[in-house]
Every structure is written in structure tokens, then in C-alpha cells.
Design an enzyme around this catalytic site. Structure first.
Site, PDB file in Angstrom:
ATOM      1  N   MET A  43       0.721  -1.427   0.079  1.00 31.34           N
ATOM      2  CA  MET A  43       0.044  -0.001  -0.028  1.00 31.34           C
ATOM      3  C   MET A  43       0.927   1.411   0.142  1.00 31.34           C
ATOM      4  SD  MET A  43      -2.756   1.379   2.993  1.00 31.34           S
ATOM      5  CE  MET A  43      -1.509   1.500   4.035  1.00 31.34           C
ATOM      6  N   ASP A  45      -0.056   5.600  -1.266  1.00 32.07           N
ATOM      7  CA  ASP A  45      -0.842   6.943  -0.837  1.00 32.07           C
ATOM      8  C   ASP A  45      -2.197   6.718  -0.505  1.00 32.07           C
ATOM      9  OD1 ASP A  45       1.320   7.561  -2.465  1.00 32.07           O
ATOM     10  OD2 ASP A  45       0.217   8.434  -4.078  1.00 32.07           O
ATOM     11  N   GLU A 222       3.963  15.971  -6.127  1.00 27.29           N
ATOM     12  CA  GLU A 222       3.079  15.079  -6.283  1.00 27.29           C
ATOM     13  C   GLU A 222       1.913  15.243  -5.174  1.00 27.29           C
ATOM     14  OE1 GLU A 222       5.392  10.949  -7.702  1.00 27.29           O
ATOM     15  OE2 GLU A 222       5.568  11.312  -5.523  1.00 27.29           O
TER      16      GLU A 222
HETATM   17  N1  DQQ Z   1       2.285   7.700  -6.160  1.00 23.42           N
HETATM   18  C1  DQQ Z   1       1.375   7.370  -7.152  1.00 23.42           C
HETATM   19  C2  DQQ Z   1       1.262   8.450  -8.018  1.00 23.42           C
HETATM   20  C3  DQQ Z   1       1.763   9.343  -7.138  1.00 23.42           C
HETATM   21  C4  DQQ Z   1       2.590   8.797  -6.156  1.00 23.42           C
HETATM   22  C5  DQQ Z   1       1.588   6.147  -7.757  1.00 23.42           C
HETATM   23  C6  DQQ Z   1       3.157   9.169  -4.827  1.00 23.42           C
HETATM   24  O1  DQQ Z   1       0.084   9.083  -8.316  1.00 23.42           O
HETATM   25  O2  DQQ Z   1       2.362  10.923  -7.532  1.00 23.42           O
HETATM   26  O3  DQQ Z   1       1.411   4.948  -6.980  1.00 23.42           O
HETATM   27  O4  DQQ Z   1       3.491   8.585  -3.955  1.00 23.42           O
END
Ligand code: DQQ
Length: 502
Positions: A43, A45, A222
Site C-alpha cells: 500500500m 498513498d 506529487e
Molecule cells: N504515487 C502514485 C502517484 C503519486 C505517487 C503512484 C506518490 O499517483 O504521484 O502509486 O507517492
């Protein structure tokens, strides 16, 4: 003749099948007991945080097939109280070479999207706005649910935003009442820009403005968020907060969250402070991609966010087995004015106090048994000390120090000796953040949960989130010896939220 298993083999196979179907015990040595973790596998975000019809929804970046990042999909759980989570099936699966990256969920109260099928007085449904990652580009897409998030349909005309960019992601959508339209906050990661869009129906989006570069730009930007917060002690006064995460280039190395305070007029975010000024949401190594809940009722009025307690430097190597990754405790947010202007203040949601197993805390004297899940409050008074704090340790000689130093006046977490057998060179470290005396005292509120440490210092003004991965439980707690006024520490044992089989 049909192939037949010998009896011992058949018994073993049946036992394995039975075990695979069992919910996890949630009792692996490093598994937090009051923080959210996925039942199995990887896991990252938190996504789509929303309150709807009595439930908090937590979606999350999830690999449903393995213990490392990949096959990104949206895992899903619901909770009545932000602490006790019930796992639901994966909400959005990768498909046709497109992974489901981060995004948000809104309640479309008045069916502006046309996705809601309900007919009575309540015409609402849930709409997810997420990044599709695949075929060399990132686009913004929609999915909707008419059954309180239990099943999701991807919009047939996806994507809704496709400028043909390789990096363009992490939409956070919200309803902006003064201009009566939806706003979407996105990032252009390698340009260090936040780009805002507006829409009447969540489907057709018009660009509004860009913010950035500003603050820290040592890595990609991000997971942005934009929301209005009250200023403590100034009734009726608010300011907007633009939160943008950065990786690498964070304050403790690798991933971290930064924020800007300013104004938002429905079109443009303008920061109050010069572009060179960086403010960190958290001074630890493990608080990233924080996202706030949408649609918490006005009667509650809180703005609550949670973040992923890991760091891209080592997340795929964390030494947990069967599951990997934890979310922070949900934190209520406000702004507080100090000598240094306004700053973000984070407080664990009050619901956490219900997990205390006894109303009165244990006062720490000598070496005390440290339960796997606990809240520790440390009060330090002025004195001749140079460093004060607590030590969490075990028989293996591993320890973590959480404390304060007087010069400079800082709060810190030192996890350099927290694991005998290294798993990644970037893991050992000491992380510190600035602190100020408040009413002649320094107070640290420490949440300890086997492999998660969150320190809220100065009544939430400075926060440090660090994972710790001891080879055996940290089961001893003691005060560091100091000269002068003795600090006081009190401990509450916190109950597990995973003691149910669901
Ligand atoms: N994790 C996601 C992206 C984001 C990044 C991909 C940040 O959408 O930019 O798993 O941890």
C-alpha cells in the site's frame, strides 16, 4: 483414471486452502494495531478520502498482487470513526495497460455529473477523479458509484483530461461554493507546478492557473491538496493551504510534504510568503502523499487528513512480511499564528482517546513495560538540561530516542540504533524539527504503534513521523536522565482496532 491425492497431501492441501482464505491475524510483529494497514500486500498513498452517509472511506494505492509497488489499483476500506476500518474489495483495478494512480473522491450532491441514478430528494452519488497511468502518459479519469462506494463504474468517455503529458497527475477535486463549480488541483511533477482546473460537471475541465515553482523543488511534486482552514483564536478568520509533496528532496531525505499558506479566489492560489520559503508538514522520514477528507459535514467542521507512513527511498524493502505500508493516524488541521507567521497545526483526531484502555495514565518512573500500542505524553520544563526525552528499547540492544534539545530548541526522533540488521542504507537516521516554548513548557505527544512513531510537539506545531523496524518488539520505556527539572512522562495503553474478524 482420475488423479487422486494421497491422504496426507490432501489434508495438507486442504489446510493450505483454509489458511489462505482466513483473514490475516493482524498480529505480525511489526503490524501496527491502531493504524490502518492493508490486509495483505503493498500500500502507498491514501486516495479518495471522503465522508458519505455515515462512513469514512479510505481508498489507497494498492498492489493487489504483491508486496512491492506495482499493478496500482485502489484498495478500499470504510470506518464509522476513522479508527476501526473494514476492508472492502478493490474498488478500481488496473486494466488495459492503465494503472489507477492517486486521486480523490467527491460527493456529487446535486448530480452535476449526470452519473447519479437516485431519484428522490437525495440525488447524490460518489465520483472518483483519478490518474490513469499507461501507454506513455498520464490522464485524469472518472469513476462513479451509486451504492455507497461498494461498486464502481469507470466513465465510458475517459479520460476527461488528456494534454498528452507523460507526467500529470494526482487530481484533488472539491466543490467551490463561492464560484459554484468544481475545482481540480493537479501537479506537473517535474515542472514543480500545481495546475488548477474548473468544471461545472466534473467531465469538462478548463485550465485556471498555475502555482510554482516555489518552496522545495529538489524532487518531483506529487499529491497536491488545497483547502481552507480556520486560524486558532481568530474567530471567523481563515486562510487557504496548498499542500504539495516532494520526492526526493524532503527535509529528512527522500519523500516529504510541504505546504504554502495564502489566498484562493476560485481561480488562483497566491502564497503569503516569498517563493523561497519552505514549510514542512512533517519533519520525519515517513509522512507522504497526505490527503484531506472531502465532505465532512459542516456540523463536524473538521478538516482531517492522513498520509502514507513511508518513504520512496526504502518502501519496497521494509522488513514487514505479508503486508507493507501503513497510513498515519488521521489528523485534524488548523492554522496557528506565532512569531514566525501562520503555521499548520496537526492534532490526532479526538476519537483516538476512546482507544485508551484506562482513563488514568501510568506515570513513568524507572524502566516501565512498553505495550506495543501506546500514547506517551512528555512534559519538559525549563532547566539546565541539554537533552530530555524518552528511550524505547528492547533486549536486542535496539532503541529509539524521542526527545528535545535545548540548543537548538528542537524535537527529534533518533532511530539510528533501532534495527540491528540493516535493510536499507537510507533507513537509520535522526530527524529533528524546530520547537518553541508554549506557556513555559514543552509537550510531546507520542503515538507508538509497534513500527509507527508519530510525535506531535508544541500542541501539534511540529510533527515527526518515523517508522521503526526493530528485530524484536520495543518493550521497555524509560526517561532519559537529565540535570535540573525532571521531565514527566505518562503512558496510556491503546487498544487494537483489529480485534474483529472482518
Ligand atoms: N504515487 C502514485 C502517484 C503519486 C505517487 C503512484 C506518490 O499517483 O504521484 O502509486 O507517492
Amino acid at each position: 483414471m482420475p488423479h487422486r491425492l494421497t491422504r496426507p497431501l490432501a489434508v495438507a492441501t486442504a489446510a493450505l486452502t483454509f489458511l489462505a482464505a482466513q483473514p490475516p491475524a493482524y498480529d505480525e510483529p511489526l503490524r501496527p494495531q491502531f493504524h490502518f494497514t492493508p490486509a495483505r500486500y503493498f500500500m502507498n498513498d491514501p486516495n479518495g478520502l471522503v465522508f458519505y452517509k455515515g462512513e469514512y472511506h479510505l481508498f489507497y494505492q494498492h498492489n493487489p498482487l504483491g508486496e512491492q509497488w506495482g499493478h496500482m489499483s485502489w484498495g478500499h476500506a470504510v470506518s464509522p470513526d476513522l479508527l476501526h476500518w473494514r476492508h472492502l474489495p478493490v474498488a478500481l483495478h488496473e486494466a488495459d495497460g492503465v494503472m489507477i494512480f492517486s486521486g480523490s473522491v467527491v460527493v456529487d450532491w446535486h448530480n452535476t455529473s449526470g452519473f447519479c441514478t437516485a431519484t428522490g430528494a437525495d440525488r447524490s452519488c460518489l465520483v472518483a477523479v483519478y490518474t490513469g497511468h499507461g501507454h506513455g502518459k498520464q490522464t485524469q479519469n472518472l469513476a462513479y458509484s451509486n451504492d455507497r462506494g461498494r461498486t464502481w463504474m469507470k466513465y465510458a468517455k475517459n479520460p476527461v483530461l488528456d494534454p498528452g503529458l507523460k507526467d500529470f497527475r494526482d487530481p484533488k477535486a472539491f466543490w467551490h461554493e463561492p464560484t459554484r463549480r468544481w475545482i481540480m488541483v493537479t501537479v506537473l511533477p517535474d515542472q514543480h507546478k500545481v495546475r488548477l482546473f474548473a468544471s461545472a460537471d466534473l467531465k469538462a475541465w478548463t485550465p485556471l492557473s498555475d502555482f510554482g515553482p516555489a518552496g522545495a523543488t529538489g524532487g518531483v511534486w506529487e499529491c497536491p491538496d488545497l483547502f481552507q482552514l480556520p486560524i486558532e483564536g481568530e474567530p471567523g478568520r481563515t486562510r487557504w493551504v496548498l499542500d504539495v509533496d516532494i520526492n526526493p528532496g524532503g527535509i529528512a531525505g527522500g519523500s516529504a510534504g510541504q505546504y504554502f499558506i495564502g489566498t484562493f479566489d476560485g481561480t488562483r492560489f497566491v502564497a503569503d510568503e516569498p517563493a523561497e520559503r519552505t514549510r514542512w508538514a512533517d519533519y520525519g522520514a515517513d509522512f507522504y502523499a497526505s490527503l484531506s477528507f472531502s465532505d465532512i459535514p459542516a456540523t463536524d467542521g473538521r478538516r482531517i487528513w492522513m498520509g502514507w507512513t513511508s518513504n520512496w527511498l526504502y518502501t519496497n524493502d521494509e522488513p514487514s512480511v505479508t503486508w507493507r505500508g501503513a497510513q498515519s493516524i488521521p489528523r485534524a488541521l488548523t492554522l496557528r499564528r506565532g512569531r514566525d507567521g501562520l503555521r499548520l497545526v496537526q492534532t490526532p483526531v479526538a476519537e483516538i482517546e476512546r482507544l485508551r484502555t484506562a482513563p488514568a495514565p501510568t506515570v513513568i518512573t524507572g524502566i516501565t513495560v512498553l505495550p506495543g500500542s501506546a500514547e506517551i505524553q512528555l512534559d519538559v520544563k525549563p532547566g539546565a538540561w541539554t537533552e530530555a526525552g524518552i528511550r524505547l528499547s528492547n533486549d536486542a540492544g535496539e532503541d529509539v530516542i524521542v526527545g528535545v534539545t535545548r540548543v537548538p530548541l528542537e524535537v527529534f526522533v533518533d532511530r539510528r540504533r533501532s534495527r540491528r540488521t540493516p535493510f536499507h542504507g537510507a533507513y537509520p537516521g535522526r530527524h529533528a524539527g524546530p520547537l518553541a516554548w508554549r506557556d513555559g513548557r514543552l509537550t510531546l505527544r507520542v503515538l507508538f504503534d509497534r513500527s509507527v512513531i508519530e510525535v506531535f510537539a508544541g500542541d501539534g506545531e511540529t510533527v515527526i513521523t518515523d517508522r521503526v523496524f526493530p528485530t524484536q518488539p520495543l518493550d521497555r520505556l524509560e526517561l532519559l536522565p537529565v540535570r535540573g527539572a525532571q521531565p514527566e512522562a505518562r503512558l496510556w495503553t491503546l487498544a487494537s482496532v483489529w480485534n474483529r474478524r472482518d
